[in-house]
Scaffold this active site. Structure first.
Site, PDB file in Angstrom:
ATOM      1  N   CYS A 137      -9.659  -1.685   9.560  1.00 16.90           N
ATOM      2  CA  CYS A 137     -11.116  -1.542   9.584  1.00 16.90           C
ATOM      3  C   CYS A 137     -11.432  -0.053   9.721  1.00 16.90           C
ATOM      4  O   CYS A 137     -10.755   0.682  10.432  1.00 16.90           O
ATOM      5  CB  CYS A 137     -11.821  -2.252  10.725  1.00 16.90           C
ATOM      6  SG  CYS A 137     -11.655  -4.033  10.669  1.00 16.90           S
ATOM      7  N   ARG A 140      -8.714   1.389   4.673  1.00 20.01           N
ATOM      8  CA  ARG A 140      -8.424   0.693   5.925  1.00 20.01           C
ATOM      9  C   ARG A 140      -8.773  -0.790   5.881  1.00 20.01           C
ATOM     10  O   ARG A 140      -8.534  -1.521   6.840  1.00 20.01           O
ATOM     11  CB  ARG A 140      -9.186   1.346   7.082  1.00 20.01           C
ATOM     12  CG  ARG A 140      -8.877   2.818   7.251  1.00 20.01           C
ATOM     13  CD  ARG A 140      -9.673   3.399   8.377  1.00 20.01           C
ATOM     14  NE  ARG A 140      -9.191   2.908   9.641  1.00 20.01           N
ATOM     15  CZ  ARG A 140      -8.218   3.458  10.345  1.00 20.01           C
ATOM     16  NH1 ARG A 140      -7.627   4.547   9.903  1.00 20.01           N
ATOM     17  NH2 ARG A 140      -7.832   2.940  11.477  1.00 20.01           N
ATOM     18  N   TRP A 187     -11.173  -5.188   7.620  1.00 20.02           N
ATOM     19  CA  TRP A 187      -9.942  -5.916   7.349  1.00 20.02           C
ATOM     20  C   TRP A 187      -9.960  -7.079   8.342  1.00 20.02           C
ATOM     21  O   TRP A 187      -9.844  -6.880   9.547  1.00 20.02           O
ATOM     22  CB  TRP A 187      -8.723  -5.024   7.568  1.00 20.02           C
ATOM     23  CG  TRP A 187      -7.435  -5.673   7.144  1.00 20.02           C
ATOM     24  CD1 TRP A 187      -6.934  -5.742   5.880  1.00 20.02           C
ATOM     25  CD2 TRP A 187      -6.498  -6.352   7.986  1.00 20.02           C
ATOM     26  NE1 TRP A 187      -5.742  -6.423   5.888  1.00 20.02           N
ATOM     27  CE2 TRP A 187      -5.447  -6.814   7.158  1.00 20.02           C
ATOM     28  CE3 TRP A 187      -6.438  -6.626   9.354  1.00 20.02           C
ATOM     29  CZ2 TRP A 187      -4.358  -7.518   7.647  1.00 20.02           C
ATOM     30  CZ3 TRP A 187      -5.345  -7.335   9.846  1.00 20.02           C
ATOM     31  CH2 TRP A 187      -4.322  -7.767   8.993  1.00 20.02           C
ATOM     32  N   ASN A 194     -13.409  -1.483  15.417  1.00 15.13           N
ATOM     33  CA  ASN A 194     -12.076  -1.576  14.829  1.00 15.13           C
ATOM     34  C   ASN A 194     -11.129  -1.934  15.958  1.00 15.13           C
ATOM     35  O   ASN A 194     -11.079  -1.210  16.953  1.00 15.13           O
ATOM     36  CB  ASN A 194     -11.697  -0.217  14.202  1.00 15.13           C
ATOM     37  CG  ASN A 194     -10.233  -0.126  13.852  1.00 15.13           C
ATOM     38  OD1 ASN A 194      -9.580  -1.125  13.601  1.00 15.13           O
ATOM     39  ND2 ASN A 194      -9.699   1.084  13.821  1.00 15.13           N
ATOM     40  N   GLY A 195     -10.417  -3.054  15.828  1.00 11.10           N
ATOM     41  CA  GLY A 195      -9.482  -3.462  16.873  1.00 11.10           C
ATOM     42  C   GLY A 195      -9.618  -4.950  17.139  1.00 11.10           C
ATOM     43  O   GLY A 195     -10.205  -5.683  16.336  1.00 11.10           O
ATOM     44  N   GLU A 249      12.970  -1.330  -0.954  1.00 12.88           N
ATOM     45  CA  GLU A 249      11.703  -0.623  -1.146  1.00 12.88           C
ATOM     46  C   GLU A 249      11.122  -0.907  -2.543  1.00 12.88           C
ATOM     47  O   GLU A 249       9.910  -1.110  -2.695  1.00 12.88           O
ATOM     48  CB  GLU A 249      11.928   0.888  -0.930  1.00 12.88           C
ATOM     49  CG  GLU A 249      10.766   1.800  -1.253  1.00 12.88           C
ATOM     50  CD  GLU A 249       9.490   1.519  -0.454  1.00 12.88           C
ATOM     51  OE1 GLU A 249       9.510   0.743   0.509  1.00 12.88           O
ATOM     52  OE2 GLU A 249       8.444   2.080  -0.840  1.00 12.88           O
ATOM     53  N   LYS A 295       7.488  -2.562  -3.163  1.00 18.55           N
ATOM     54  CA  LYS A 295       6.438  -1.945  -3.998  1.00 18.55           C
ATOM     55  C   LYS A 295       5.911  -2.954  -5.000  1.00 18.55           C
ATOM     56  O   LYS A 295       4.711  -3.092  -5.190  1.00 18.55           O
ATOM     57  CB  LYS A 295       6.975  -0.738  -4.781  1.00 18.55           C
ATOM     58  CG  LYS A 295       7.131   0.572  -4.102  1.00 18.55           C
ATOM     59  CD  LYS A 295       5.891   1.267  -3.646  1.00 18.55           C
ATOM     60  CE  LYS A 295       5.442   0.799  -2.310  1.00 18.55           C
ATOM     61  NZ  LYS A 295       5.892   1.466  -1.130  1.00 18.55           N
ATOM     62  N   GLU A 310       3.905  -5.950  -3.258  1.00 17.86           N
ATOM     63  CA  GLU A 310       2.646  -5.675  -2.559  1.00 17.86           C
ATOM     64  C   GLU A 310       1.494  -5.351  -3.502  1.00 17.86           C
ATOM     65  O   GLU A 310       0.334  -5.555  -3.138  1.00 17.86           O
ATOM     66  CB  GLU A 310       2.802  -4.606  -1.478  1.00 17.86           C
ATOM     67  CG  GLU A 310       2.954  -3.190  -1.948  1.00 17.86           C
ATOM     68  CD  GLU A 310       3.039  -2.182  -0.793  1.00 17.86           C
ATOM     69  OE1 GLU A 310       2.346  -2.342   0.216  1.00 17.86           O
ATOM     70  OE2 GLU A 310       3.803  -1.216  -0.936  1.00 17.86           O
ATOM     71  N   HIS A 352      27.308 -14.241  -1.604  1.00 21.16           N
ATOM     72  CA  HIS A 352      27.208 -15.077  -0.402  1.00 21.16           C
ATOM     73  C   HIS A 352      25.980 -15.977  -0.423  1.00 21.16           C
ATOM     74  O   HIS A 352      25.606 -16.526   0.600  1.00 21.16           O
ATOM     75  CB  HIS A 352      27.220 -14.197   0.848  1.00 21.16           C
ATOM     76  CG  HIS A 352      28.471 -13.378   0.978  1.00 21.16           C
ATOM     77  ND1 HIS A 352      29.699 -13.942   1.230  1.00 21.16           N
ATOM     78  CD2 HIS A 352      28.694 -12.047   0.820  1.00 21.16           C
ATOM     79  CE1 HIS A 352      30.623 -12.996   1.258  1.00 21.16           C
ATOM     80  NE2 HIS A 352      30.035 -11.830   0.998  1.00 21.16           N
ATOM     81  N   LYS A 379      -4.252   0.244   4.470  1.00 23.85           N
ATOM     82  CA  LYS A 379      -3.327   1.383   4.532  1.00 23.85           C
ATOM     83  C   LYS A 379      -2.814   1.640   5.951  1.00 23.85           C
ATOM     84  O   LYS A 379      -1.650   1.962   6.134  1.00 23.85           O
ATOM     85  CB  LYS A 379      -4.065   2.614   3.995  1.00 23.85           C
ATOM     86  CG  LYS A 379      -3.245   3.865   3.904  1.00 23.85           C
ATOM     87  CD  LYS A 379      -2.357   3.840   2.691  1.00 23.85           C
ATOM     88  CE  LYS A 379      -1.475   5.059   2.593  1.00 23.85           C
ATOM     89  NZ  LYS A 379      -0.302   4.791   1.737  1.00 23.85           N
TER      90      LYS A 379
END
Ligand code: M6R
Length: 587
Positions: A2, A29, A77, A101-102, A462, A466, A469, A485, A582
């Site tokens: 947020c 955010r 968010w 925010n929180g 990674e 990428k 996401e 395996h 982000k």
């Protein structure tokens, strides 16, 4: 997560356009909804909110303008309550509007008390409990200032709050605990979740610390500590690195940021000096990070053990403190973070500081003066510049650059190779055509496998992160030797298998793993160099020759380009993938 903003005009101008500008910079955010509230010339609070990205709010405001010289804004968010208009901030009651925010952990208790007193809730958010608590205080005849202070005594959890009261229409009330907040002084007085969001109209900034509370007026800011004693805070000049220069000629931030990597790596090398003796008193290294930064840490473990000969562990920060870890004396904790705000990493550092006073904390951060860089004993900054794309690219390769400088501090030939790396990376950025063809090949895949060994195993992880996401294609990275395996069962002719296989120590082992994959599937692609390419009879992407220790940095870049191209072909929003933000400031 947020983004919050508060602005007071110092020359009686309407601040709605400034709030929208700042919200644009804060959209990284969260973008589940956005909203603005202002106090108009008649002293009335007006609010507009819209679900989804900021553009929806802009459209609403252009049809139904609101004006005011003081106001607050929010980009959400979602944590408590679905992304609906009722749950969008600012939350409001008769005399108050507030952005948050929180997470308020004891909101149920506050809410139940208020419901018992007859207050009606219209949202599922934790924040509305805060607003109605403030309203209940005002209704008892308490002043806005006292109401805000009383509220800070009862809320538990994480927060950055900005509130406006129609009864004190010239003041922004702000407070912070664990969520970031910066106050800016300039042609407007501002408060925001980050320095970049307020840098446009501010020359100087103050970062609030946990427990700080501030009252901002047109001409002044008063700072208070937890006990409401007046305190002084240090002002910092706004520098160019805080200013987001936009996308330039690029269609997306992510592509711009991928292209900026040679320069980001070069600047990172120039900005940091690591002494030969840096690790002299260190008997163990512990790396903590999340997501992409965790993958950088995984690569570093190979380097540190090989070149520093120091036992190294790398751990996911969000798991670390919940398993009663044993922390040995003289451990160096390295916290890796782009944002410098990730709460999981911050909490893990605090856990270690509490449990072993001999540990020193080194932060590798991209955002200057961020929370993690402020709690660390030392900081090495990556000089990637502001990274806006939610998928981390240039920050990752810059993190690897600092980690390589640390690992190779006693190995001049490796440091010399590192200095040549930015130029070699420029060569990879020219592979666009080849990557485009590959992107067409996998854009409709249900799932993609990435394989690597040794220091390229984390790059397989990674690469898969990428792709998933931003394109929403399921992808998994595996250590190539682990395939037999279990995961090899997934390979068939339809499954793209992307293999990282430069010449070097691991080539023959990796070559055999690729043969095994080729015997079971047809869609095998190998990222290799000229020498390697001669030996493969499948699709190859040929990268420049590179010293094998630096291959993790170079081989990351085509995987970023691939994820980007696939996402564009699928028509998804590259810079703002669904459900993500982000900065991750909730646990
Ligand atoms: O800001 P940080 O580096 O601490 O963030 C950690 C992760 O949230 C971040 O790397 C995330 O995984 C990115 N979306 C990856 O592209």
């Amino acid at each position: 997560m947020c983004g919050i903003i508060g602005i007071i005009s110092r020359n009686n101008q309407n601040i709605v356009p400034n709030i929208i500008d700042s919200l644009e910079k804060l959209e990284y955010r969260g973008y589940d909804s956005a909203g603005i509230a202002v106090i108009n010339n008649n002293g009335k609070i007006l609010r507009e909110r819209a679900v989804g990205k900021l553009n929806n709010l802009k459209n609403k405001i252009s049809l139904n303008p609101i004006n005011g010289t003081i106001g607050i804004g929010h980009t959400r968010w979602a944590t408590h309550g679905k992304p609906t208009e009722e749950n969008a901030h600012p939350m409001m009651s008769t005399n108050i509007a507030l952005v948050h925010n929180g997470i308020i952990e004891n909101y149920e208790q506050i809410k139940n008390n208020l419901i018992a007193q007859g207050y009606k809730f219209t949202s599922q958010t934790d924040t509305e409990a805060v607003v109605l608590y403030l309203q209940s205080e005002i209704d008892k005849g308490v002043s806005p200032r006292e109401a805000f202070r009383n509220m800070l005594q009862i809320v538990e959890g994480t927060y950055a709050f900005v509130a406006i009261f129609d009864l004190m229409p010239n003041i922004l009330f702000c407070a912070k605990n664990k969520s970031p907040m910066a106050i800016g002084f300039g042609q407007n007085m501002c408060v925001g979740s980050d320095a970049s969001s307020i840098s446009g109209s501010c020359d100087e900034i103050v970062y609030l610390d946990d427990g700080d509370y501030a009252e901002i007026s047109k001409d002044n800011v008063e700072f208070f500590n937890l006990d409401f004693y007046s305190i002084q805070k240090e002002k910092i000049k706004v520098t160019d690195d805080l200013v987001n220069c936009g996308k330039g000629n690029y269609e997306h931030y992510m592509f711009k940021e991928i292209m900026e990597q040679p320069s980001a790596i070069r600047k990172t090398i120039q900005a940091n000096t690591i002494s030969f003796n840096f690790f002299d008193d260190i008997s163990r290294i512990l790396i903590l990070a999340c997501g992409t930064s965790y993958h950088a840490g995984m690569v570093a473990r190979y380097w540190f053990e090989r070149y520093l000969n120091i036992p190294t562990n790398v751990e996911i920060a969000s798991e670390y403190r919940y398993r009663s870890p044993i922390i040995e004396d003289n451990t160096l904790l390295i916290a890796i973070t782009q944002s410098g705000e990730t709460i999981d990493t911050l909490e893990a550092i605090e856990y270690i500081k509490e449990h072993n006073h001999t540990c020193k904390v080194l932060a590798i951060a991209n955002v200057k003066n961020s929370a993690i860089s402020r709690v660390a004993d030392f900081v090495f900054y990556t000089e990637a510049g502001i990274e806006i794309g939610v998928a981390s690219t240039k920050a990752f390769t810059s993190q690897l650059t600092v980690l390589a400088m640390l690992a190779f501090c006693k190995h001049q030939y490796l440091l010399d190779n590192l200095r040549n790396l930015p130029t070699i990376c420029e060569g990879v950025l020219c592979l666009e055509d080849k990557i485009y063809n590959l992107a067409q090949n996998i854009q409709n895949a249900m799932s993609v496998i990435y394989l690597g060994r040794d220091n390229l195993y984390p790059i397989a992880l990674e690469g898969a992160l990428k792709l998933k996401e931003i394109s929403y294609i399921h992808a998994e990275g595996f250590a190539a030797g682990e395939m037999k395996h279990g995961p090899i069962a997934l390979i068939n002719d339809e499954m793209p298998v992307l293999c990282l296989c430069p010449s070097g120590r691991m080539f023959s082992k990796m070559f055999s793993n690729i043969q095994v994959a080729q015997a079971r599937g047809q869609n095998i692609v190998v990222f290799t160099d000229d020498k390697g390419a001669l030996l493969f009879d499948c699709n190859t992407v040929v990268l420049p020759d590179i010293c094998e220790e630096l291959a993790p940095i170079l081989y990351s870049i085509p995987l970023q380009l691939l994820a980007y191209r696939v996402t564009v072909l699928r028509g998804e929003d590259v810079d703002k993938p669904r459900n993500l933000a982000k900065s991750v400031t909730v646990e």
